[in-house]
Design a protein around this motif. Structure first.
Motif, PDB file in Angstrom:
ATOM      1  N   ASP A 240     -51.345 -92.526  12.020  1.00  0.00           N
ATOM      2  CA  ASP A 240     -51.624 -91.757  10.806  1.00  0.00           C
ATOM      3  C   ASP A 240     -52.837 -90.843  11.028  1.00  0.00           C
ATOM      4  N   PRO A 241     -52.646 -89.662  11.634  1.00  0.00           N
ATOM      5  CA  PRO A 241     -53.773 -88.777  11.937  1.00  0.00           C
ATOM      6  C   PRO A 241     -54.645 -88.405  10.723  1.00  0.00           C
TER       7      PRO A 241
ATOM      8  N   PRO B  84     -59.098 -98.160  11.746  1.00  0.00           N
ATOM      9  CA  PRO B  84     -57.844 -98.583  11.120  1.00  0.00           C
ATOM     10  C   PRO B  84     -56.610 -98.477  12.019  1.00  0.00           C
ATOM     11  N   ALA B  85     -56.673 -97.671  13.088  1.00  0.00           N
ATOM     12  CA  ALA B  85     -55.542 -97.570  14.019  1.00  0.00           C
ATOM     13  C   ALA B  85     -55.702 -98.520  15.199  1.00  0.00           C
TER      14      ALA B  85
ATOM     15  N   TYR C  81     -51.014 -84.305  13.161  1.00  0.00           N
ATOM     16  CA  TYR C  81     -52.211 -83.895  13.877  1.00  0.00           C
ATOM     17  C   TYR C  81     -53.344 -83.654  12.890  1.00  0.00           C
ATOM     18  N   ALA C  82     -54.557 -84.059  13.267  1.00  0.00           N
ATOM     19  CA  ALA C  82     -55.726 -83.820  12.418  1.00  0.00           C
ATOM     20  C   ALA C  82     -56.961 -83.719  13.295  1.00  0.00           C
TER      21      ALA C  82
ATOM     22  N   PHE D 297     -56.903 -86.159  16.403  1.00  0.00           N
ATOM     23  CA  PHE D 297     -56.030 -87.312  16.200  1.00  0.00           C
ATOM     24  C   PHE D 297     -54.600 -86.823  16.243  1.00  0.00           C
ATOM     25  N   GLN D 298     -53.783 -87.455  17.086  1.00  0.00           N
ATOM     26  CA  GLN D 298     -52.388 -87.026  17.200  1.00  0.00           C
ATOM     27  C   GLN D 298     -51.463 -88.217  16.993  1.00  0.00           C
ATOM     28  N   ARG D 299     -50.376 -87.957  16.245  1.00  0.00           N
ATOM     29  CA  ARG D 299     -49.408 -89.017  15.984  1.00  0.00           C
ATOM     30  C   ARG D 299     -48.714 -89.388  17.291  1.00  0.00           C
TER      31      ARG D 299
END
Length: 123
Positions: free
Chosen positions: A16-17, A111-112, A39-40, A52-54
């Protein structure tokens, strides 16, 4: 010797980016600079950038279990380890049982599932 390239950012795989970008924005200040489903990015206070990439089927680290090693980790200075730990756990971080840093640092997982350390500023 001159540099071949210039460091830009750290990229983290996750499920969850947008959520992870928001988590790190709250931890490190700054702002979420881009956010979509796959993506974020977050530019932290001080200028570091995290992407951050899914990654479908992302397997979180089970550090310190070598079955899925920590893959990478980030370090953050904090003024008060106990207060920072409490707030980060409320935000969705978890705290592995194994803690090698005594009172100098704490290992948490975002969280990831990516391990990161909060370090006493005076350490």
């Amino acid at each position: 010797m001159s540099a071949i390239g210039q460091f830009i950012a750290v990229n983290l795989d996750c499920d969850d980016p947008p959520a992870l970008a928001a988590f790190y924005q709250r931890l490190g200040g700054g702002e979420v600079t881009y956010s979509e489903e796959s993506y974020a990015s977050t530019e932290l206070a001080g200028g570091a950038t995290l992407y951050f990439q899914r990654a479908e089927g992302h397997r979180p680290s089970t550090w310190p279990d070598p079955a899925t090693p920590q893959q990478s980790h980030l370090d953050f200075y904090v003024d008060d380890l106990d207060k920072a730990e409490t707030l980060l756990v409320e935000m969705g971080a978890s705290k592995p049982e194994f803690q090698p840093g005594a009172e100098k640092w704490r290992v948490l997982a975002d969280p990831a599932g990516h391990p990161f350390c909060i370090c006493a500023r005076s350490a």
